[in-house]
Structure formats: structure tokens, C-alpha cells
Design a protein around this motif. Structure first.
Motif, PDB file in Angstrom:
ATOM      1  N   LYS A  70       0.832  -1.201   0.000  1.00 19.71           N
ATOM      2  CA  LYS A  70       0.000   0.000   0.000  1.00 19.71           C
ATOM      3  C   LYS A  70       0.870   1.256   0.000  1.00 19.71           C
ATOM      4  O   LYS A  70       1.826   1.370   0.766  1.00 19.71           O
ATOM      5  N   SER A  71       0.542   2.184  -0.889  1.00 21.00           N
ATOM      6  CA  SER A  71       1.236   3.474  -0.946  1.00 21.00           C
ATOM      7  C   SER A  71       0.202   4.589  -0.969  1.00 21.00           C
ATOM      8  O   SER A  71      -0.707   4.577  -1.807  1.00 21.00           O
ATOM      9  N   VAL A  72       0.348   5.533  -0.066  1.00 26.34           N
ATOM     10  CA  VAL A  72      -0.572   6.668   0.013  1.00 26.34           C
ATOM     11  C   VAL A  72       0.154   7.902  -0.524  1.00 26.34           C
ATOM     12  O   VAL A  72       1.256   8.216  -0.092  1.00 26.34           O
ATOM     13  N   GLY A  73      -0.455   8.561  -1.483  1.00 31.37           N
ATOM     14  CA  GLY A  73       0.195   9.730  -2.075  1.00 31.37           C
ATOM     15  C   GLY A  73      -0.748  10.498  -2.976  1.00 31.37           C
ATOM     16  O   GLY A  73      -1.932  10.665  -2.654  1.00 31.37           O
ATOM     17  N   ALA A  74      -0.210  10.937  -4.120  1.00 36.77           N
ATOM     18  CA  ALA A  74      -1.005  11.758  -5.041  1.00 36.77           C
ATOM     19  C   ALA A  74      -0.684  11.382  -6.476  1.00 36.77           C
ATOM     20  O   ALA A  74       0.446  10.991  -6.791  1.00 36.77           O
ATOM     21  N   GLU A  75      -1.688  11.477  -7.323  1.00 33.48           N
ATOM     22  CA  GLU A  75      -1.486  11.403  -8.776  1.00 33.48           C
ATOM     23  C   GLU A  75      -1.506  12.825  -9.309  1.00 33.48           C
ATOM     24  O   GLU A  75      -2.433  13.586  -9.001  1.00 33.48           O
ATOM     25  N   THR A 111      -4.489   6.334  -3.327  1.00 30.73           N
ATOM     26  CA  THR A 111      -3.854   5.195  -2.657  1.00 30.73           C
ATOM     27  C   THR A 111      -3.658   4.097  -3.688  1.00 30.73           C
ATOM     28  O   THR A 111      -4.612   3.736  -4.389  1.00 30.73           O
ATOM     29  N   THR A 112      -2.475   3.601  -3.807  1.00 36.78           N
ATOM     30  CA  THR A 112      -2.201   2.531  -4.776  1.00 36.78           C
ATOM     31  C   THR A 112      -1.659   1.304  -4.037  1.00 36.78           C
ATOM     32  O   THR A 112      -1.238   1.382  -2.886  1.00 36.78           O
ATOM     33  N   TYR A 113      -1.688   0.192  -4.747  1.00 32.07           N
ATOM     34  CA  TYR A 113      -1.193  -1.065  -4.196  1.00 32.07           C
ATOM     35  C   TYR A 113      -0.244  -1.714  -5.189  1.00 32.07           C
ATOM     36  O   TYR A 113      -0.448  -1.657  -6.402  1.00 32.07           O
ATOM     37  N   ARG A 114       0.762  -2.347  -4.657  1.00 28.46           N
ATOM     38  CA  ARG A 114       1.686  -3.118  -5.490  1.00 28.46           C
ATOM     39  C   ARG A 114       0.991  -4.378  -6.033  1.00 28.46           C
ATOM     40  O   ARG A 114       1.310  -4.851  -7.119  1.00 28.46           O
ATOM     41  N   LEU A 115       0.051  -4.899  -5.265  1.00 31.31           N
ATOM     42  CA  LEU A 115      -0.684  -6.100  -5.629  1.00 31.31           C
ATOM     43  C   LEU A 115      -1.377  -5.922  -6.969  1.00 31.31           C
ATOM     44  O   LEU A 115      -1.981  -4.883  -7.240  1.00 31.31           O
ATOM     45  N   ARG A 116      -1.294  -6.932  -7.813  1.00 31.69           N
ATOM     46  CA  ARG A 116      -1.987  -6.932  -9.103  1.00 31.69           C
ATOM     47  C   ARG A 116      -2.984  -8.076  -9.152  1.00 31.69           C
ATOM     48  O   ARG A 116      -2.855  -9.064  -8.422  1.00 31.69           O
ATOM     49  N   ILE A 136      10.356   7.269 -17.142  1.00 30.10           N
ATOM     50  CA  ILE A 136       9.205   6.453 -17.523  1.00 30.10           C
ATOM     51  C   ILE A 136       9.687   5.063 -17.936  1.00 30.10           C
ATOM     52  O   ILE A 136      10.842   4.863 -18.322  1.00 30.10           O
ATOM     53  N   ALA A 137       8.787   4.094 -17.842  1.00 28.96           N
ATOM     54  CA  ALA A 137       9.109   2.709 -18.188  1.00 28.96           C
ATOM     55  C   ALA A 137       9.272   2.576 -19.698  1.00 28.96           C
ATOM     56  O   ALA A 137       8.609   3.284 -20.471  1.00 28.96           O
ATOM     57  N   PRO A 138      10.137   1.666 -20.160  1.00 27.18           N
ATOM     58  CA  PRO A 138      10.312   1.462 -21.606  1.00 27.18           C
ATOM     59  C   PRO A 138       9.015   1.072 -22.325  1.00 27.18           C
ATOM     60  O   PRO A 138       8.857   1.358 -23.512  1.00 27.18           O
ATOM     61  N   GLU A 139       8.087   0.435 -21.574  1.00 23.17           N
ATOM     62  CA  GLU A 139       6.823   0.012 -22.192  1.00 23.17           C
ATOM     63  C   GLU A 139       5.723   1.065 -22.089  1.00 23.17           C
ATOM     64  O   GLU A 139       4.584   0.832 -22.535  1.00 23.17           O
ATOM     65  N   HIS A 140       6.022   2.217 -21.525  1.00 25.80           N
ATOM     66  CA  HIS A 140       4.998   3.249 -21.325  1.00 25.80           C
ATOM     67  C   HIS A 140       4.429   3.672 -22.686  1.00 25.80           C
ATOM     68  O   HIS A 140       5.167   3.859 -23.659  1.00 25.80           O
ATOM     69  N   PRO A 141       3.099   3.827 -22.786  1.00 23.66           N
ATOM     70  CA  PRO A 141       2.481   4.156 -24.087  1.00 23.66           C
ATOM     71  C   PRO A 141       2.919   5.498 -24.679  1.00 23.66           C
ATOM     72  O   PRO A 141       2.762   5.724 -25.883  1.00 23.66           O
ATOM     73  N   LEU A 142       3.488   6.412 -23.875  1.00 21.89           N
ATOM     74  CA  LEU A 142       3.907   7.716 -24.402  1.00 21.89           C
ATOM     75  C   LEU A 142       5.343   7.734 -24.923  1.00 21.89           C
ATOM     76  O   LEU A 142       5.798   8.747 -25.457  1.00 21.89           O
ATOM     77  N   VAL A 143       6.064   6.610 -24.776  1.00 19.21           N
ATOM     78  CA  VAL A 143       7.476   6.591 -25.184  1.00 19.21           C
ATOM     79  C   VAL A 143       7.636   6.975 -26.656  1.00 19.21           C
ATOM     80  O   VAL A 143       8.450   7.833 -27.015  1.00 19.21           O
ATOM     81  N   ASN A 180      15.531   2.063 -17.004  1.00 19.34           N
ATOM     82  CA  ASN A 180      15.349   0.606 -16.890  1.00 19.34           C
ATOM     83  C   ASN A 180      14.831   0.154 -15.529  1.00 19.34           C
ATOM     84  O   ASN A 180      14.484  -1.006 -15.351  1.00 19.34           O
ATOM     85  N   PHE A 181      14.777   1.066 -14.561  1.00 16.43           N
ATOM     86  CA  PHE A 181      14.300   0.672 -13.234  1.00 16.43           C
ATOM     87  C   PHE A 181      12.832   1.019 -13.004  1.00 16.43           C
ATOM     88  O   PHE A 181      12.282   0.728 -11.937  1.00 16.43           O
ATOM     89  N   VAL A 182      12.184   1.650 -13.966  1.00 11.06           N
ATOM     90  CA  VAL A 182      10.764   1.985 -13.837  1.00 11.06           C
ATOM     91  C   VAL A 182       9.944   0.872 -14.488  1.00 11.06           C
ATOM     92  O   VAL A 182      10.210   0.485 -15.630  1.00 11.06           O
ATOM     93  N   LEU A 183       8.968   0.354 -13.755  1.00  6.49           N
ATOM     94  CA  LEU A 183       8.141  -0.752 -14.237  1.00  6.49           C
ATOM     95  C   LEU A 183       6.753  -0.230 -14.596  1.00  6.49           C
ATOM     96  O   LEU A 183       6.126   0.473 -13.809  1.00  6.49           O
ATOM     97  N   VAL A 184       6.287  -0.623 -15.765  1.00  7.19           N
ATOM     98  CA  VAL A 184       5.016  -0.092 -16.256  1.00  7.19           C
ATOM     99  C   VAL A 184       3.841  -0.556 -15.416  1.00  7.19           C
ATOM    100  O   VAL A 184       2.814   0.131 -15.322  1.00  7.19           O
ATOM    101  N   GLU A 185       3.987  -1.741 -14.772  1.00 15.39           N
ATOM    102  CA  GLU A 185       2.848  -2.277 -14.022  1.00 15.39           C
ATOM    103  C   GLU A 185       2.701  -1.680 -12.625  1.00 15.39           C
ATOM    104  O   GLU A 185       1.725  -1.960 -11.929  1.00 15.39           O
ATOM    105  N   TYR A 186       3.660  -0.891 -12.155  1.00 13.74           N
ATOM    106  CA  TYR A 186       3.572  -0.298 -10.832  1.00 13.74           C
ATOM    107  C   TYR A 186       3.305   1.197 -10.933  1.00 13.74           C
ATOM    108  O   TYR A 186       3.950   1.905 -11.705  1.00 13.74           O
ATOM    109  N   GLY A 187       2.354   1.647 -10.098  1.00 10.57           N
ATOM    110  CA  GLY A 187       1.964   3.060 -10.155  1.00 10.57           C
ATOM    111  C   GLY A 187       1.383   3.364 -11.524  1.00 10.57           C
ATOM    112  O   GLY A 187       0.477   2.685 -12.008  1.00 10.57           O
ATOM    113  N   THR A 188       1.918   4.405 -12.169  1.00 12.42           N
ATOM    114  CA  THR A 188       1.457   4.769 -13.511  1.00 12.42           C
ATOM    115  C   THR A 188       2.508   4.467 -14.572  1.00 12.42           C
ATOM    116  O   THR A 188       2.310   4.794 -15.740  1.00 12.42           O
ATOM    117  N   GLY A 189       3.624   3.874 -14.159  1.00 12.52           N
ATOM    118  CA  GLY A 189       4.707   3.613 -15.111  1.00 12.52           C
ATOM    119  C   GLY A 189       5.550   4.839 -15.384  1.00 12.52           C
ATOM    120  O   GLY A 189       6.397   4.845 -16.280  1.00 12.52           O
TER     121      GLY A 189
END
Length: 827
Positions: free
Chosen positions: A228-233, A418-423, A262-269, A328-337
Motif C-alpha cells: 500500500k502506498s498513500v500519495g497523489a497522482e 492510494t495505490t497497491y503493489r498487488l496486481r 518512464i518505463a520502456p513500455e509506457h504508451p507515451l514513449v 530501466n528501473f521503472v516498471l510499467v505495471e507499478y503506479g502509472t509507469g
């Protein structure tokens, strides 16, 4: 004096196993007038034969079950088989047979092995998850979850194991490798079915605090996995149009952002690099990152690298343009990528900024102040006071987080989140040997669930498995072709099967009523037996089976089938069995076969060693000498009891009050052992110290009476001591104790006997030894009656001649008394 008889463990164990089985000695039914105790070990995969890890796990559980039964509880102790899965399918391919044949042959063999160990299971409750009568209910759960929108299908990038030819859930990928075969996993885009475990993320996390009977290590692993992560988008406008949305737990540092990652797989790349001259560099970096993630060894983090996309975004608070990097350390599946990079206050961003010459801006000063970007050797990620942060300067970090998030919301470019690492749990598997997913596809009506009346959807038996491991179901017309329940037209079945962890997520509830045919559960049965009071298994299941079982219990509760929030009240995670410093495995050549040990020493010896060698939560180091020692102990007890049968049988049950010193000492030792063993077994799992206490009683008994036969003690006390030894050892070595119990003249079997009660007065020492310390160092010992008045103990300690030597000429400042244990004199 009766003649000694040989300890014929083979004949004894065979006799009692047959008697227990024929008499259904451990069969149990719900009894509302009796307190229940549900003891369960994680059920085995029918791989062919049990190993020492099984023996240890199931022996621990059996001791608890037998002890609780003797304490008068209504004990449910079932066993079954986690029978679907890749090993059965691969073995069937190798041996050119059907997985069901291979699986049921293994079940029959392993069942005999478990029975040979003397485990007290209610075999009438046995189940196998590959039985259609079991998985028909799982298919019904799937359909009900689908109706409640807890199941959905989507196309996504999944974890693909080429060796196993199937998709893996995130929880089944460990350090980039397949949890089963250890080969690296690759990403692949596929259609699949998902369980919405994320809908239960908050409850799964919150209820960790209620699981007070679970090891903290397991709870920590689950909390971290849920993440669990509490923050802001916050939306950062992109130069040329659009926005880049980031999630941050540190909105208080937004004025210190100097670039974006941003993650290499991010749609805006692609859009960010288009027309900038960086397109090729970005594409090459993205492919390089993908390949490195595939090849990366377990636990290897890799160097932090990135490449400038050529694009920029704007900080919505400062208006500054920030360069956007693919990292390379940003993962698209966590947070917003996408990550807002604040090098001064995040170590990863700091290292990246120093490597690529990006600016560092301090916006949070620690209480001592003094942070300077040029002088910083690492990031400061603690709290402090904001600086250079516009209207928020001077605020404390926590206050600023709320204020900045609120300001972003008011201005329309951010919100609290609030986001979660869990998928969500991807449960589609592209293998044959699993429960069929009960869905079908109609060109006219779309995706439809199989009608409940048509359940179960059964795996076909007339199938030839492909040597490559690919499922034959997509090409098997007799299975694939079906009729749409809506329009009556032609339809095709789903050919994926369910993840085998689905079966193990609810089996514990089915054990309460395995013969129920008109519903998955009998409500009176689950109301009585659930939750499981004690669950036993390996810590390696912390974020797989244990998390999934918790989720499934909550789903089945919400669907109206289960009355509980959590499946397991208490959890014991036992250690591994290791030999020569490594976990036993065929590849290491250090496997010890339980069958060979049972043949040579008997099941009771193997049980005794596995309990005595180490506390259950620790790894057990294999020792041939330890096994020999356990055997010698049982042989010694057998020799003593059989040599004294006449004295024991002829003795009265009542111990006379006028015992001599010898009889009184043995009587006291008996009641001390009963007290100690009861304490050690009652929720503490201190099997090794419990066994030590019985060994001490045996030593006292043989030293008084003689190692074989003798009569230097009142027969009634001898009988009391022998019966206590057998009662206290019976949960650990049941065949052995049953046989000697019968030989000593008892008509009722020991498995039906009550746990002995101790007499507190009889267990009291006539004197206790109290250690005398001077300034924390042992300087003497005194003997005092138990529970002697504290002032009297102080007086005796200060008068002790040995301790007095260390106090000469020094004033006594304090005297600390720990009742019946020690006195510490501070001089």
C-alpha cells in the motif's frame, strides 16, 4: 519379573496401523456440544513418494492432533492431494500415459507411505483436487465470481515460461524466474482470465493485524507484497500536447523535480521521441532493457540506466520544463509507469542524476539544515521543512504533502490516491492438467458462462499429450465444440485451464463436508469447523497459497458460502530438512529416503528424531547418529517396561501418601514431567524439550529401579511413572506407546486415553537452588524452600560465605530477587 521382549517395531507398527484403519479410530463428526479443533497441514502434491520434508511437517501436525484429542477436543485432522499441475503432465508425456493414471497411481503409493508413518488422519475425508466432483464446485465459484464482476478477461502482457509452456501469475515469478523450473520468464501479450484480488487489497492488508497467531515474517511478506502506498497522482503537461500522469508518495518534494523517468513500455514513449532524433536510441534502449530483464539472474538488481526521449513535460507547480528519460528501473505495471524524479530526496534518482549530469535541487531541509546540492553524497529522504517551494516553503513535510495535494486538486491537475503493489491474479494456464475454465465463446452472443446444470466441464480422457507440452485442448474438437446456452448456436469452449493454486485456495473448507453433493459446502459443517485452528506448512507459500487462500475465503464469504473472514487462525511455518549444509535434493545427492529409514528403524524412531533434532520453526540438520540415538532410547524404554510388566500390572492405581524419600522423588519427577510436557505441547510446539523431559523421567526411573528390572520403589509409583512415560510420549511415538500400554494391562487403546493431569503439590520441589550473583556475576548458590519470602532469601544470600568474599569492604547498594531463581547483589 517378566522376561524382556525384543522391540519388534515392524510387527508393532503394522498391528496398530491395521487396527486404527479398521476401527476408523480417527474418524470425527461435528458435535456442537464439544469444543472443536481443526488441525491441518498443507496437503502434498502426489509426486510419487514422500520425502523427509513431508515426514517432518506431518509428524509435527500429528503430534498436535493427538495431543489435542487427548485433551478432550473434537479434532478434525484430514488429508488429501493437491493433484493438478505440471509435474503430472510432464511425467505423463514422458511415460506416454494420461496424467490421471500417473496421479492416481502416485496417490495410492503415497497414501500407504503416510499410513505407514502412523498419522492420525480421518481418511473418510480424503479428497483429490483433480476429481471432477471437487473441481465442479470450483467452476461454480468461477461463474458466481464472473457474475459479481470479480472475474474478467483482458489482453495484457503476461509472464510466459517457455519451459513450462504456460503463463505465470506475478506471485509465481521469483526474481525474474519461474517458481517451478527456475528458468527465466519472458513477457508475452496474451488474452487471459483474472481474479480481482485487488478489490480485497485493503481488507487483506488491514486484517494482517488481526492474525496474531501468524509468524511476523509471513505477515511482513504479505504486507510488502500488497504494497500500500498513500500519495497523489499529478498530471504533468507534455510539450506538444497530452499529459504524463505520475504517482508519488512524496508530493512535498514536487518543487525539487528536475526530470521524469518512464518505463520502456509506457504508451507515451513513442510519442515523446517522435521527430526528436532520439527515436532509434529510445527503441534500442527499450529492446536492450527487455532482453536484460529476461536474462537477469535472481536477486540481481542491475545498473541504473536510461536514455533521453527527446521530449519534455512541464511541472504544473513551477512551470519548469523537465526532460523525460526512459529508465530501466521503472516498471510499467507499478503506479502509472512514470516517476517524478527528485534527486535530492530519492537515492535512485540521485544516482541516476549524477550519472547523466542532471541537476539536483534541495527542497526539504532536515532539522539540522545545511543540505547543499553540490556537497551531497547521497539523497536525503527523511522529513524536514520545505524550502524553495513557493507558498509551501516553511511547512513541515507531512503538512506540505496534504497542502500540495489539495492545491493540485483545486487547480484540476491532481488528486489524492492510494495505490497497491498487488496486481490481479492471472489464473489462465495453457496446459492440459488443470480444472477447465467454465466459459465459452459464441460469435453471436459473445462470452458466456457454462450453465450450472452442465457442470462440471470435465477434462477428456481420450487425449494424446503433445511432447512439446502444449495443451491438446485447443485442437480437440470433441472438447472445444459446444452449444451456446443463449442462442442455441455453435460455440467453442475456453481451452485454458485454471492455475493450480485455485484448487488449494479452498480445499480446507471442503474437508469439512467432502461428501456434500448438492452444494460445495454444508452450512452446519463450515459453521462448526471453520476456521482452521492450526495450519502448518512452509514459509515459501507466504505470498502464493497463503495470500490466495485468504482472498478466496473472503470471496466465498461474500458469495454466502463461508462464515469466516480468515481461513487459518494460527500458522506454523516449519524449517527445511538439510543435510551436509544444503536442503535435501536429488541434484545435490543428499536425499535420505524415509522408506529406508522406516524399514531399518521403524516409523516411531523417524518421528522421534524429526521432533527432537530441532525446534519446528528452524531448519533440521540431518544426523545419522541422531536417528540411532532415537532408536536406542525407544529400545531402552521397551526393555525396561517389558522387564517390569509383572510389577506394573500388579500395582494399584492409587499412590500411597506415606512414600519414602525414593518414592517421593520419583512421584515428584512424574508430576513435573507431566506439567512440563503439557506446557511444551500446548500451543508452543516445543517438541524437543518435551521429549527431553520424558527422557529425564526415564533416567530417574531407571536409576531408581534399575535399567531392566527391580523393585526398589513402591509398585504404585512404578506404575504411575511407566504410564506417564507412555501417555506423554504417545503423540510422538504412537505405535510404540499403544503396544506397551496394552502390554501393561489396559483394555482401552491409548488413542482413546485422556492426557494426564499433574498435581501441583506433588510437583513442588522440596528445595530449589537459587543462584547468588554479585554485580551480575555468579558467586554462589543457596538452597531454599520454594516460594520462600523475599526478605528471607535476601538474608540467606547476603550470608552466603562464597558470595561474601566478593562483598568485603563494599557497601550493598541494592539486592534484586527473582523468585526461585536468583539473587543479584549490587555493591
Amino acid at each position: 519379573m517378566a522376561p524382556e521382549t525384543r522391540y519388534d517395531f515392524a510387527a508393532i507398527e503394522k498391528k496398530w496401523q491395521e487396527r486404527w484403519l479398521a476401527g476408523k479410530s480417527f474418524k470425527v463428526t461435528a458435535d456442537p456440544g464439544k469444543k472443536k479443533y481443526y488441525l491441518l497441514e498443507m496437503f502434498p502434491y502426489p509426486s510419487g513418494r514422500i520425502h523427509m520434508g513431508h515426514v517432518r511437517n506431518y509428524t509435527i501436525g500429528d503430534v498436535v492432533a493427538r495431543f489435542k484429542r487427548m485433551k478432550g477436543l473434537n479434532v478434525l485432522h484430514p488429508m488429501g492431494w493437491d493433484a493438478f499441475g505440471l509435474p503430472a503432465e510432464n511425467a505423463a508425456i514422458k511415460n506416454n500415459t494420461h496424467p490421471a493414471v500417473w496421479t492416481y497411481d502416485n496417490i495410492a503409493y503415497m497414501k500407504k507411505q503416510l499410513q505407514r508413518m502412523g498419522f492420525s488422519y480421518d481418511w473418510d475425508r480424503e479428497l483429490a483436487t483433480c476429481d471432477p466432483s471437487y473441481y465442479r464446485w470450483e467452476q461454480l465459484f468461477f461463474i458466481r465470481m464472473y457474475e459479481k464482476e470479480l472475474v474478467y478477461q483482458k489482453k495484457t502482457t503476461v509472464n510466459w515460461c517457455g519451459t513450462c509452456q504456460t503463463v505465470l501469475a506475478n506471485e509465481q515469478v521469483i526474481d525474474g524466474a519461474c517458481w517451478r523450473c527456475d528458468n527465466l520468464v519472458t513477457p508475452r501479450e496474451m488474452n487471459g482470465w483474472f481474479f480481482k484480488i485487488t478489490d480485497y487489497a485493503e481488507e487483506l492488508l488491514a486484517e494482517c493485524d488481526r492474525l496474531t497467531g501468524w509468524p511476523e515474517k509471513v505477515l511482513t511478506m504479505q504486507r510488502n507484497w500488497i504494497g500500500k502506498s498513500v500519495g497523489a497522482e499529478i498530471d504533468f503537461p507534455v510539450a506538444g500536447g497530452g499529459t504524463l500522469r505520475i504517482f508519488t508518495t512524496r508530493p512535498d518534494t514536487i518543487f525539487g523535480a528536475t526530470f521524469m523517468s518512464i518505463a520502456p513500455e509506457h504508451p507515451l514513449v513513442a510519442a515523446l521521441s517522435r521527430g526528436t532524433g532520439q527515436e532509434q536510441a529510445v527503441a534500442e534502449f527499450a529492446e536492450k532493457t527487455r532482453l536484460e530483464r529476461q536474462r537477469r539472474k535472481p536477486d540481481e538488481e542491475g545498473e541504473k540506466e536510461g536514455v533521453f526521449t527527446g521530449g519534455f513535460c512541464r511541472n504544473p507547480f513551477t512551470g519548469e520544463e523537465l526532460p523525460v528519460y526512459v529508465a530501466n528501473f521503472v516498471l510499467v505495471e507499478y503506479g502509472t509507469g512514470a516517476v517524478m524524479a527528485v534527486p535530492a530526496h530519492d537515492q535512485r534518482d540521485f544516482e541516476f542524476a549524477r550519472k547523466y549530469g542532471l541537476p539536483v535541487k534541495v527542497v526539504v531541509q532536515p532539522p539540522a539544515g545545511g543540505l547543499s546540492p553540490a556537497a551531497m553524497e547521497k539523497a536525503y529522504d527523511g522529513p524536514g521543512v520545505l524550502v524553495d517551494s513557493g507558498p509551501f516553503s516553511g511547512m513541515a513535510s507531512e503538512e506540505a504533502k496534504k497542502a500540495i495535494t489539495a492545491a493540485a486538486g483545486q487547480q484540476g491537475f491532481g488528486t489524492a490516491r492510494t495505490t497497491y503493489r498487488l496486481r490481479d491474479w492471472g489464473i489462465s494456464r495453457q496446459r492440459f492438467w488443470g480444472a477447465p475454465i467454465p466459459m465459452l465463446y459464441c460469435e453471436r452472443c459473445g462470452v458466456q458462462p457454462v450453465p450450472e446444470a452442465d457442470l462440471p466441464v470435465v477434462l477428456p480422457t481420450d487425449v494424446q499429450l503433445d511432447q512439446s507440452g502444449k495443451s491438446p485442448l485447443p485442437n480437440l474438437e470433441s472438447f472445444r465444440k459446444t452449444t451456446c446456452p443463449v442462442c442455441g448456436g455453435e460455440a467453442r469452449r475456453e481451452t485454458d485451464t485454471m492455475d493450480t493454486f485455485v484448487e488449494s485456495s479452498w480445499y480446507f473448507a471442503r474437508y469439512t463436508c467432502p461428501d456434500c453433493t448438492d452444494a460445495p459446502f454444508s452450512r452446519p459443517a463450515v459453521d462448526y469447523w471453520l476456521p482452521v485452528d492450526q495450519y502448518i506448512g512452509g514459509v515459501e507459500h507466504a505470498i502464493l497459497h497463503l495470500l490466495y487462500s485468504r482472498f478466496f475465503t473472503k470471496v466465498l464469504r461474500d458469495l454466502g458460502w463461508l462464515p469466516v473472514d480468515e481461513p487459518f487462525r494460527n500458522l506454523l511455518t516449519q524449517g527445511m530438512v538439510i543435510k551436509d549444509g544444503s536442503k535435501m535434493s536429488k541434484s545435490k545427492g543428499n536425499v535420505v529416503d524415509p522408506n529406508e529409514l522406516v524399514e531399518r528403524y521403524g516409523a516411531d524412531t523417524v518421528r522421534l528424531f524429526s521432533l527432537f533434532a530441532a525446534p519446528p520453526e528452524r531448519d533440521l540438520e540431518w544426523s545419522d547418529q541422531g536417528v540411532e540415538g532415537a532408536y536406542r532410547f525407544l529400545t531402552r524404554v521397551h526393555r525396561f517396561v517389558t522387564a517390569n510388566l509383572e510389577l506394573v500390572r500388579g500395582a494399584t492405581a492409587a499412590v500411597p501418601a506415606d512414600l519414602d524419600d525414593t518414592g517421593r522423588a520419583l512421584h515428584r519427577k512424574v508430576h513435573q514431567a507431566i506439567r512440563k510436557v503439557g506446557d511444551d505441547l500446548d500451543g508452543k510446539f516445543h517438541f524437543n524439550t518435551a521429549i527431553s523431559s520424558v527422557m529425564e523421567l526415564v533416567n530417574a526411573l531407571t536409576s531408581i529401579v534399575g535399567d531392566s528390572a527391580g523393585g526398589r520403589v513402591v509398585p504404585a509409583v512404578l506404575r504411575e511413572a511407566v504410564e506417564a512415560v507412555l501417555l506423554l510420549l504417545s503423540p510422538m511415538v504412537p505405535h510404540f506407546c499403544e503396544e506397551l500400554w496394552e502390554l501393561t494391562g489396559h483394555a482401552e487403546p491409548l488413542s482413546q486415553a485422556a492426557w494426564p493431569a499433574y498435581d501441583p503439590e506433588a510437583a513442588r520441589e522440596e528445595e530449589v537452588t537459587v543462584v547468588v550473583q554479585v554485580n551480575g556475576k555468579v558467586r554462589g548458590r543457596i538452597s531454599v524452600p520454594p516460594d520462600t519470602d523475599e526478605d528471607r532469601v535476601k538474608e540467606m544470600a547476603l550470608a552466603d560465605e562464597k558470595a561474601a568474599k566478593f562483598m568485603e569492604g563494599k557497601p550493598v547498594r541494592k539486592v534484586i530477587v527473582v523468585k526461585n531463581k536468583l539473587v543479584n547483589i549490587v555493591v
